[in-house]
Design an enzyme around this catalytic site. Structure first.
Site, short mmCIF file in Angstrom:
data_model
loop_
_atom_site.label_atom_id
_atom_site.label_comp_id
_atom_site.label_asym_id
_atom_site.label_seq_id
_atom_site.Cartn_x
_atom_site.Cartn_y
_atom_site.Cartn_z
N GLY B 49 0.84 -1.20 0.00
CA GLY B 49 0.00 0.00 0.00
C GLY B 49 0.87 1.24 0.00
CG LEU B 50 -0.90 5.21 0.00
CD1 LEU B 50 -1.74 6.28 0.66
CD2 LEU B 50 -0.31 5.76 -1.29
CB ALA B 51 3.09 2.44 4.65
N GLY B 52 3.97 0.57 2.36
CA GLY B 52 4.85 -0.50 1.90
C GLY B 52 5.37 -0.27 0.50
CG HIS B 273 -15.54 7.34 7.82
ND1 HIS B 273 -16.56 8.10 7.32
CD2 HIS B 273 -14.40 7.90 7.39
CE1 HIS B 273 -16.04 9.08 6.60
NE2 HIS B 273 -14.72 8.98 6.62
CB SER B 291 -14.99 10.96 0.50
OG SER B 291 -14.17 11.98 1.01
NE ARG B 337 -12.53 10.58 8.78
CZ ARG B 337 -11.67 10.05 7.94
NH1 ARG B 337 -10.95 9.01 8.30
NH2 ARG B 337 -11.51 10.54 6.74
CG HIS B 408 -12.66 4.45 7.61
ND1 HIS B 408 -12.72 3.99 6.31
CD2 HIS B 408 -11.89 5.56 7.56
CE1 HIS B 408 -12.02 4.79 5.53
NE2 HIS B 408 -11.49 5.74 6.26
NE ARG B 442 -6.80 7.45 9.50
CZ ARG B 442 -7.58 7.91 8.53
NH1 ARG B 442 -7.45 9.15 8.08
NH2 ARG B 442 -8.53 7.15 8.00
#
EC number: 1.3.5.1
Lengths: 245, 641
Positions: B49-52, B273, B291, B337, B408, B442
């Protein structure tokens, strides 16, 4: 509603496959197509049978992992919709539904409806990127990008890499997929330095993988869940020609 | 379930000194590895994903030998792709008073004062580099007519700092990282293994030195060794069965690492969420997010009176309750949220919910369409409206959306220090899989920021310091490899040989419902105690009655699922224990016993201003506390009124 399904079953890449008939009962119109298959599979597992293997993940139409040919149409007849977003309200009681995997030589069947699409990754490896290592970037506002160019880039970049375009194409061409990436990156100033070389190497890789050529039949854009336009193929050809001169 | 207290955690490795200098200091102090030696050092990255994806690409660019794994058929599918709304960055391109300090402040406050100041400050600092990097990669962010980047507002902030690419920001950022990764694969620095699932961590002489994976096509069990291991395997929201996560998201990688010695921090911090499409039936397999960016222009309301079943258009304005605008006038529809979710639950509990079962509230765009025109709304949110229409069969341009909260994101995860290293030396954890930056809640558009901060900028700078010693690591102990492989084979064999009469999915569904009812939006001592009784019973039944068809030596999705569900049971138990021990409310963790007169979450800073890091031990979990100190932001009761 009750449905009859005819599903392609193939245990492994080397074994022959065949269409197998199943009946599913009490399908709710609010179910997604994949939820209907979940119900079928739960029954198959309990009966000790092999459940139907199919790829899926996000189930919200963006990861590009799901995809099957439903009644002869990639992702089914609903326009601009992935298989996971197709809902059973578009079917009616008593329907017979045929379900097959993507069929194209560069996408060999792994099992049932699961195919190997790694050829797409290799096309991206051939140049579907901007060569900018982490940390090397100038300020994001250093180069303004006209809104029209940014929008064109986005329209092409929205491709989810599902492979429906290939499955629908009578030539098994990956031109829509490849053209989308070439258009996305080539529309932006950041992608321009590599524009010519990118078009050349990506198209060559596409050919190397065994995808067919484009003859402008337009089947690809008709089934594309993100509505990628045929324009991207024209642009790919233009960039390729320029690069080959 | 009993637990005991262990030694507190005293050193998180964050440098001392002024907060704005700490990251520079750490980077300077970190030892470097010269380029010739980097080629000899190997790193495993699990998850793309974004991090990996960004971590594997960047480590490859630096010259390490990287091996990357994902369970999907391509690294481009990882669930970061589904993130819709945007990514925060303290660019202050709007000149609206934003700054690194303000993003830092908003994030600490939004996290309800349960995140580390040093980490959050660094995140805010790095945020500006992420936007630069993404633009340079060709990420087609939304732009204004002048050619500059457009931004929008998100919950918990009063400035406009969220960069976006229509409603597909995660997709575009992930494709940027994926393309960088594919570039490294072509260059030969990264070896990619798609359709491989990590099932065990290999720890040799106290260091993480590899992973055992299963080839999901052939069933082959393989061991891969390296000098360090990075887990970027995402969150564990699927413990609730229904969540906005992808179907394949699971806890197995981090849970196996936890069993091998990595502490698990704050497992009970779950983000619900507020704006998801409500459940439509028993067969539901996942939930879909709408969203948070929609709250910029959509107005949330329910009928003023109970049991009002008129269609929304027939309810006049003065008989509607725009309850977020009423209760929180300062932030209105853009409260964080956790607050928006609880408010929705409250109005539904009062019997004012809409749609089937009364479990829904309206998100209405009528005013926005009148104000901006349909075309402008379509431009901003077109793909979200389309997605809503596909799923519900209703047209959100013509009638309000129905939404309801859903699981979420999980703020908890493996404990890491300032270097993103877990308590197992050589095991680094990035992205949602770690716990570090979001505290108890978050803020919207911060997940993409954290994943990319970790992968592009933080990990590549810190991992070198660990690898500088790699010469002394020695060979991997063969016994530890054999033991890990045997453990994997045994578990698979066990799952296949039960041959019971219930599917893994049916257990997962039951576990999920139990967690939602007893450890969901509202938790009490009684509900958690009940859950802690029920989970072991259900797990025991699972291992006695689950039915997994087929064999290991083939593509077997029933087997994949059963293995993941088995780990979810163990994790669920730890989540409930953590939630039970934390008798305060904070952020996404709402204990009904701890609320103020207005029903808002009431923290207990005197007793709970710490990170709860749990150690796995045969006789039961051991709690290690890491005290949180706030030198810059004064702890206060959050107020969005």
């Amino acid at each position: 509603m009750n449905l009859t399904l005819k599903i392609w079953r193939q245990h492994s890449p080397d074994e022959p496959g065949q269409m197998v008939k199943y009946h599913v009962k009490d399908v709710s119109p609010d179910m997604s197509f994949l939820e209907m298959l979940d119900v079928l599979n739960e029954g198959l597992i309990l009966a000790g049978d092999d459940p139907v293997a199919f790829d899926h993940d996000c189930r919200e139409g963006i990861c590009g992992m799901c995809g099957m040919v439903i009644n002869g149409v990639a992702h089914g007849e609903q326009k601009a919709t992935t298989t996971c977003q197709l809902h059973m309200r578009h079917f009616k009681d008593g329907d017979v539904v045929t379900i097959e995997p993507w069929r194209a030589a560069p996408f060999p069947v792994i099992k049932d409806l699961v195919v190997d699409r790694s050829a797409f990754d290799r096309i991206i490896q051939a140049g579907g990127f901007v060569s900018v290592p982490a940390g090397a970037a100038p300020d994001a506002h250093a180069v303004p990008v006209p809104k029209g160019d940014a929008d064109d880039a986005f329209d092409a970049a929205t491709c989810i890499g599902c492979g429906a375009c290939v499955a629908a194409c009578p030539n098994g061409s990956a031109s829509l997929f490849t053209g989308a990436k070439i258009t996305h990156l080539g529309s932006l100033p950041q992608g321009r330095p590599e524009r010519a070389s990118r078009a050349k190497t990506m198209v060559e890789q596409m050919d190397l993988e065994g995808f067919g050529g484009c003859t402008n039949t337009g089947e690809c854009t008709a089934v594309c869940p993100k509505g990628i336009s045929l324009d991207v193929i024209a642009r790919m050809n233009a960039d390729f020609l320029k690069a080959s001169r | 379930m009993k637990y005991r207290e262990g030694e507190p955690i005293r050193d998180t490795k964050a440098p001392e000194g002024p907060i704005e200098e700490r990251w520079e200091k750490r980077k300077f102090a970190a030892r470097l590895v010269n380029p010739a030696n980097k080629r000899k050092l190997s790193v495993i990255v699990v998850g793309t994903g974004l991090a990996g994806g960004s971590a594997a690409a960047t480590l490859g660019e630096l010259g390490y030998q990287v091996t990357s794994f994902c369970y999907q058929d391509s690294p481009r599918r990882a669930h970061s792709i589904a993130a819709q709304g945007g990514i925060n960055a303290a660019k202050n391109y709007r000149g609206d008073g934003d700054s690194i300090y303000r993003l830092f402040y908003d994030t600490v406050k939004g996290g309800d004062f349960r995140a580390r100041e040093s980490n959050v400050y660094r995140l805010a600092q790095v945020s500006v580099n992420i936007i630069d990097q993404a633009v340079a990669q060709g990420v087609p962010f939304a732009r204004e007519y002048g050619g500059l980047l457009d931004t929008r507002s998100f919950g918990g902030a009063q400035v406009s700092r969220t960069f976006y690419a229509r409603g597909q920001t995660g997709q575009q950022l992930l494709l940027g990282a994926y393309q960088a990764l594919e570039r490294q694969i072509a260059a030969g620095t990264v070896t990619m293994h798609a359709r491989h699932e990590m099932l065990e961590l290999i720890v040799s002489d106290g260091r993480a030195r590899g992973v055992v994976v299963r080839d999901m096509v052939t069933g082959e069990i393989e061991s891969h060794l390296a000098d360090a291991v990075v887990l970027a395997t995402g969150g564990y929201g699927n413990v609730f069965f229904l969540s906005t996560n992808a179907k394949g998201c699971n806890t197995t990688a981090i849970w196996r690492a936890h069993r091998k010695g990595a502490l698990f921090a704050n497992p009970c911090y779950t983000q619900i969420h507020p704006t998801c499409i409500p459940v439509s039936g028993e067969y539901q397999s996942k939930l879909t997010l709408m969203s948070e960016s929609l709250r910029n222009d959509g107005r949330v309301w329910v009928p003023l009176r109970k049991g009002d079943t008129r269609p929304p258009a027939a309810i006049p304005d003065d008989e509607r309750d725009y309850y977020l605008e009423r209760i929180y006038p300062a932030f209105g529809n853009l409260v964080p949220r956790d607050i928006a979710s609880r408010a929705a639950k409250n109005v539904c509990d009062e019997g004012r919910g809409v749609g089937p079962g009364g479990l829904g509230v309206y998100l209405d765009f009528a005013d926005a369409i009148t104000r901006l025109g349909r075309e402008a709304v379509e431009e901003k949110y077109g793909n979200l409206f389309e997605m809503y229409e596909r799923i519900t069969g209703e047209d959100p341009y013509a009638q309000p959306m129905r939404i309801y909260p859903a699981v979420h994101y999980t703020m908890g995860g493996l404990w890491v220090d300032y270097d993103l290293q877990s308590t197992v030396p050589g095991l680094f954890v990035v992205g949602e899989a770690n716990f570090s930056d979001h505290g108890a809640n978050r803020l919207g558009a911060s997940a993409l920021m954290q994943g990319l901060a970790d992968g592009y900028f933080v990990l590549p700078a810190t991992i070198g310091d660990y690898l500088a010693d790699a010469r002394d690591f020695g060979p991997v102990n063969e016994v530890s490899v054999a033991e890990a492989e045997i453990a994997v084979r045994d578990r698979i064999h066990r799952l296949l040989s039960v041959d019971g009469d219930r599917t893994a999915d049916s257990y997962h569904r039951e576990l999920g419902k139990l967690m939602w009812d007893y450890c969901g939006m509202e938790r009490t001592e009684a509900s958690l105690t009940k859950a802690l009784e029920r989970i072991p019973e259900l797990r025991e039944e699972f291992w006695r009655k689950v039915k997994v068809s087929g064999t290991n030596e083939e593509l077997n999705q029933a087997l994949e699922r059963a293995g993941r569900v088995a780990d979810f049971f163990d994790l669920a138990e730890l989540m409930c224990l953590d939630a039970l021990h934390r008798t305060e409310s904070c952020g996404g963790h709402f204990r009904a016993e701890s609320q103020d007169a207005d029903g808002e979450a009431l923290r207990d800073d005197e007793h709970f201003a710490y990170v709860a890091a749990w150690e796995h031990a045969p006789e039961g979990p051991v709690l290690h506390r890491e005290d949180l100190a706030y030198e810059y932001v004064t702890m206060s009761q959050r107020s969005y009124k």
